[in-house]
Scaffold this motif. Sequence first.
Motif, PDB file in Angstrom:
ATOM      1  N   VAL A 203       0.857  -1.185   0.000  1.00  0.00           N
ATOM      2  CA  VAL A 203       0.000   0.000   0.000  1.00  0.00           C
ATOM      3  C   VAL A 203       0.891   1.232   0.000  1.00  0.00           C
ATOM      4  O   VAL A 203       1.782   1.367   0.844  1.00  0.00           O
ATOM      5  N   LEU A 204       0.637   2.124  -0.939  1.00  0.00           N
ATOM      6  CA  LEU A 204       1.344   3.394  -1.013  1.00  0.00           C
ATOM      7  C   LEU A 204       0.325   4.500  -0.752  1.00  0.00           C
ATOM      8  O   LEU A 204      -0.773   4.476  -1.308  1.00  0.00           O
ATOM      9  N   ILE A 205       0.679   5.447   0.108  1.00  0.00           N
ATOM     10  CA  ILE A 205      -0.224   6.532   0.489  1.00  0.00           C
ATOM     11  C   ILE A 205       0.374   7.850   0.029  1.00  0.00           C
ATOM     12  O   ILE A 205       1.498   8.183   0.397  1.00  0.00           O
ATOM     13  N   SER A 206      -0.359   8.591  -0.763  1.00  0.00           N
ATOM     14  CA  SER A 206       0.067   9.912  -1.216  1.00  0.00           C
ATOM     15  C   SER A 206      -0.480  10.948  -0.249  1.00  0.00           C
ATOM     16  O   SER A 206      -1.689  11.163  -0.168  1.00  0.00           O
ATOM     17  N   GLY A 207       0.416  11.573   0.513  1.00  0.00           N
ATOM     18  CA  GLY A 207       0.000  12.592   1.466  1.00  0.00           C
ATOM     19  C   GLY A 207       0.128  12.126   2.896  1.00  0.00           C
ATOM     20  O   GLY A 207      -0.515  11.149   3.293  1.00  0.00           O
ATOM     21  N   ALA A 208       0.987  12.806   3.671  1.00  0.00           N
ATOM     22  CA  ALA A 208       1.200  12.446   5.070  1.00  0.00           C
ATOM     23  C   ALA A 208       0.638  13.517   5.992  1.00  0.00           C
ATOM     24  O   ALA A 208       1.276  13.940   6.948  1.00  0.00           O
ATOM     25  N   GLY A 209      -0.581  13.965   5.673  1.00  0.00           N
ATOM     26  CA  GLY A 209      -1.332  14.741   6.646  1.00  0.00           C
ATOM     27  C   GLY A 209      -1.917  13.790   7.672  1.00  0.00           C
ATOM     28  O   GLY A 209      -1.603  12.592   7.683  1.00  0.00           O
ATOM     29  N   PRO A 210      -2.795  14.262   8.556  1.00  0.00           N
ATOM     30  CA  PRO A 210      -3.345  13.385   9.596  1.00  0.00           C
ATOM     31  C   PRO A 210      -4.049  12.143   9.045  1.00  0.00           C
ATOM     32  O   PRO A 210      -3.877  11.050   9.576  1.00  0.00           O
ATOM     33  N   VAL A 211      -4.835  12.287   7.973  1.00  0.00           N
ATOM     34  CA  VAL A 211      -5.566  11.136   7.436  1.00  0.00           C
ATOM     35  C   VAL A 211      -4.590  10.102   6.874  1.00  0.00           C
ATOM     36  O   VAL A 211      -4.718   8.904   7.133  1.00  0.00           O
ATOM     37  N   GLY A 212      -3.599  10.554   6.105  1.00  0.00           N
ATOM     38  CA  GLY A 212      -2.616   9.626   5.560  1.00  0.00           C
ATOM     39  C   GLY A 212      -1.836   8.914   6.638  1.00  0.00           C
ATOM     40  O   GLY A 212      -1.590   7.694   6.567  1.00  0.00           O
TER      41      GLY A 212
END
Length: 576
Positions: free
Chosen positions: A35-44
Amino acid sequence: MSHPTSPPSDHDVTGAHPAQESLNEKVDTSYRRSVLISGAGPVGMILALELSLHGVKTTLVEQNAQTTRFPKMDLTNARSMELLARLGLAEEIRSVGVGSSYSHDVVFCTSMAGREVGRWSYPSVDRMSEWITSRNDGTTPAHAWQRVTQIEVEKLLMRRCLADENIEVLRPWRVSEVAHGDDGVTVRIVSPVGSADHTLEADYLVGCDGAGSVVRRAMGLRMEGERGVITFCQVHFKSRDLATLHAHGQFWHTFFVGGGVGAIIAQDESDTWTLQTSAITDGVRTEDIDKQRLLDAVCGKHLHVDQVLQSSVWQANVLVADHYRRGRLFVAGDAAHEVIPTGGYGLNTGIADAVNLGWKLAAVVNGFGGDDLLDSYEAERRPVALLARDWSFRHLNVHVNAQQLADRELIESDGPAADAHRKELADYFAANTGEHESHGVEMGYRYHSPVVASDGSDIPDPDVSTYTPTTLPGARAPHVRLTDGTSLIDSYRNTFTLVSFVGREAARDLSTVAAEAGVPLQILDIDDAIAHEIYEHDLVLVRPDGHVAWRGDKLPEDVRALLFTVTGRTSLPTPA
């Protein structure tokens, strides 16, 4: 009133981790990510931590080298605190938030130096915790809410992600291109400092990359709703001038009546505050605004300002993506929905997105979840975003209508007519509470999807202005305090849970089939009359996210079919 969930154009960040600041030579492209997540804000970051809870490794790609310096959110609601407690984050959140003794009061006045015309008295964490302890009928959350700025939340989440061996953090990098097919995803990431780029492969990609989501664009999604519903100027500042700011006493929000919708938000009950006001001219740029003059105007006198930390002009949108999934691509948080900040539904909705999608992706990666489980993410979470949109509108209109009702000159006057007008406003605010006490909006919605096993109850969804405890399939399983003082809700974490009020033997067939198929399941043998009454049936199957998957007084004859349904499969895997 919360802060904008999408970062303003002059978005800045803080809290850098030295080892992560320059990774041009450190990106390992030799393997395919699950799994790759774009965006490391709180939701990411919460999505990555949720996946790690289930033993799944993820890669976070974040274009900013540091975490945010904008306050954005200022309330983590009670349901979010329940979900974050599963990740061991509740006490950490409280440690960086506003002290537990401070109220959440909302004051309505013409200015800090003017007349007070209304007040919503909301409890502190201590008082809300006392209320939770005082009753055990299923009507309360398990954990109190928490006032906390996103600045501090992002710092602690990033520390957790950097320390988690299941989470790879790549920053500063941004996802620039996405290609996807039936067998996987290929992503190009680019360094915003320099010209380096790399290609990464993954089984799944989740866009937690905000309102301008690259992933959403790659999915070809449309945002449905309205843009530019209201425009605000935000000024984030430092001041110890409590003689001016606390003219009406300690507060969480102070809303100004007359002159446009706006409020000052107390961020830390010490020296950090945020002004949000619509009393600006359309098209004005933040650099053209005299911040001191603006603050003096809403305070009704000169406010001593130590420092303006950040400022921006931003527009509130009400937008929801037409879909949340395209094959192996997903969106969550602001990439999937934007709402008006009133009610604080933005990030709190995103937190529940992350938990819902996280355990389902983990189930598929770990081999016991089927594709229908991934489809259920949209079916379950998109209606919640629409609900949040509608209620944020409802709360905003309370403030808009107050501006139309108020005669500011009369409010400030003396005499019978002025007294009557102030009472009219006080009665209006007393009759229109609910912006932060609509617990049904936070906890009372039900999921309707193919992975929820209906028990045939023909019961309409409840009025979500209030919360009514129920174990109807799809609903949040109620909080009940057991005899040892623990909450039943705290048992729902990283497995399915069968709550049995009639002994373990009644659950034997389901336990056996789940073990054979590799479906993680725990049996809770509960001997508690209060819990039994609130849970309504002898057996209640609860998912890892705390929502009811099935209920009954005995197991169905075909327990394999039940597991097919709740894991989104047409057949169950046979373990090696």
